[in-house]
Design a protein around this motif. Structure first.
Motif, PDB file in Angstrom:
ATOM      1  N   ARG A 136       0.804  -1.228   0.000  1.00  0.00           N
ATOM      2  CA  ARG A 136       0.000   0.000   0.000  1.00  0.00           C
ATOM      3  C   ARG A 136       0.836   1.276   0.000  1.00  0.00           C
ATOM      4  N   ALA A 139       0.976   2.521  -3.468  1.00  0.00           N
ATOM      5  CA  ALA A 139      -0.225   2.364  -4.290  1.00  0.00           C
ATOM      6  C   ALA A 139      -0.778   3.737  -4.678  1.00  0.00           C
ATOM      7  N   ASN A 146       3.431   1.601  -8.824  1.00  0.00           N
ATOM      8  CA  ASN A 146       3.727   0.766  -7.668  1.00  0.00           C
ATOM      9  C   ASN A 146       4.435  -0.493  -8.146  1.00  0.00           C
ATOM     10  N   GLN A 364      -4.481  -0.646  -9.603  1.00  0.00           N
ATOM     11  CA  GLN A 364      -4.923  -0.243  -8.270  1.00  0.00           C
ATOM     12  C   GLN A 364      -4.753  -1.339  -7.229  1.00  0.00           C
ATOM     13  N   HIS A 366      -2.534  -4.696  -6.088  1.00  0.00           N
ATOM     14  CA  HIS A 366      -1.369  -5.554  -6.253  1.00  0.00           C
ATOM     15  C   HIS A 366      -1.402  -6.762  -5.322  1.00  0.00           C
TER      16      HIS A 366
END
Length: 403
Positions: A136, A139, A146, A364, A366
């Motif tokens: 995160r 992100a 990312n 958005q 991962h």
């Protein structure tokens, strides 16, 4: 140890295991992928199992011609579960110009390592660590791109499964005992949040250090609180000590916690005190679909054993390496941005050890693992089995990623 000695050691290990020496050699036209994990110390069952899964996948890929005609070479390093060592390894991988990296078992190591990969625009596939913040931090919109991906459940998902199970049993209060690491801290926070949402009161919160073997004092305080269950976040050796201590003080409440209860060193060291412990899992070794069985058959052929110190780590390492393979083949490039873009837009379906992966990542998102893929395991007769018949039925099905 000098690099030449490391290379000789890794080559010797590969030959002993019956694996191709491509894992240790440097050859023109190969694709260099960094592998970082704890291959010594208390976390080594996870690290070694993960590495074996990665090696197995890499050998399978090389045996069918590699990636667009190029063989994979694994550059392996032992991070010893040390954040400082992990950070140095990440920097070495950047200097050595790996095209991607895979590994990371301990959350603290991950937190110390991800900045180097992100800055160098080198994709990292986290195969074991569940620390939610790892994927995160960069992100969107925090960063335009990312480079951190994961094929393991997050702490949030784990704690949600654990607490939901307590709620189904009608348990209204619990105590939590977490190790004094970044992993334990993150686990404690996740448990606090999930208990709050579920309406379960946390009556006691205790900590312990890595290496501690007597947590009797913490357990007595937790028992005195009146808690109806004990939630524990840590790794194998300390978890085993807690199970034995809990039995010794005569506290007979359910023991539940992090997926690491499935580690062989917990089961062996805890003995009968570990029987009945519950934990979330992505993979249970000896039951399930034919895809899982084919992975286990391949593992047995490669390593001449049915004993996996951490089956979940092995399966996630194996699947993570195959997902990297698909992205590298699709990108047809050593450039990090192109590999990242391919991972976010995989156009090939992959039937893995854990699940069937169809577009597991996006720009958005991962995270390859969603809550519906998790099942509850129980320690029974010295191994991990399905805790519930419903989970056993689900384990035999394709648990596709929830969209």
């Amino acid at each position: 140890m000098p690099f030449s000695s490391v290379r000789r050691a890794v080559l010797a290990s590969a030959l002993v295991l019956g694996l191709s020496p491509v894992f240790a050699q440097t050859a023109p036209g190969t694709i260099l992928i960094g592998v970082s994990g704890p291959f010594s110390g208390g976390s080594s069952p996870m690290g070694e199992s993960m590495r074996n899964g990665i090696r197995l996948a890499a050998e399978e890929i090389n045996n069918i011609g590699g990636i667009n005609g190029r063989k994979i070479e694994l550059l392996e390093r032992d991070d010893q579960a040390s954040p400082e060592t992990g950070a140095r390894i990440a920097e070495e991988f950047v200097r050595r110009k790996v095209v991607a990296a895979i590994g990371i078992v301990n959350t603290g190591v991950g937190l110390a390592s991800i900045d180097a990969y992100q800055k160098a625009r080198i994709p990292l596939m986290i195969a074991v660590s569940t620390g939610t913040s790892l994927t995160r931090k960069y992100a969107p919109p925090a960063a335009p791109e990312n480079y951190i991906f994961r094929v393991a459940p997050t702490l949030d998902l784990e704690s949600r499964v654990v607490v939901a199970d307590l709620k189904r049993k009608g348990i209204e209060s619990a105590a939590v005992l977490a190790d004094a690491t970044a992993y334990g801290e993150a686990g404690l926070k996740a448990v606090q949040e999930q208990c709050r949402e579920a309406g379960i009161s946390l009556l006691s919160e205790e900590r312990f250090r890595i290496g501690d073997q007597d947590m009797s004092a913490q357990l007595r305080r937790a028992r005195a609180s009146g808690a109806q269950a004990l939630i524990v976040w840590g790794i194998g050796p300390e978890l085993a000590a807690i199970a034995r201590n809990k039995e010794a003080v005569g506290w007979k409440v359910p023991l539940v916690g992090s997926w690491t209860f499935s580690m062989r060193n917990f089961i062996d060291l805890a003995g009968k005190a570990g029987e009945g412990v519950l934990m979330p899992q992505t993979f249970i070794q000896d039951l399930g679909s034919s895809a899982k069985n084919s992975f286990l058959l391949a593992y047995r052929r490669a390593y001449k054993t049915d004993s996996l110190p951490s089956p979940m780590s092995a399966a996630q390492g194996y699947d993570g390496m195959h997902l990297l393979h698909l992205a590298l083949r699709q990108a047809n490039s050593d450039e990090g941005p192109k590999i990242r873009e391919a991972l976010e837009n995989l156009n090939s379906r992959y039937q893995g050890a854990i699940t069937s992966y169809t577009r597991p990542f996006s720009r958005q998102d991962h995270e390859a693992i969603t809550q519906n893929m998790l099942i509850t395991g129980v320690v029974a007769a010295g191994r991990v089995d399905y805790a519930y018949a419903d989970d056993k039925r689900r384990g035999a099905l394709l648990r596709m990623k929830a969209q």
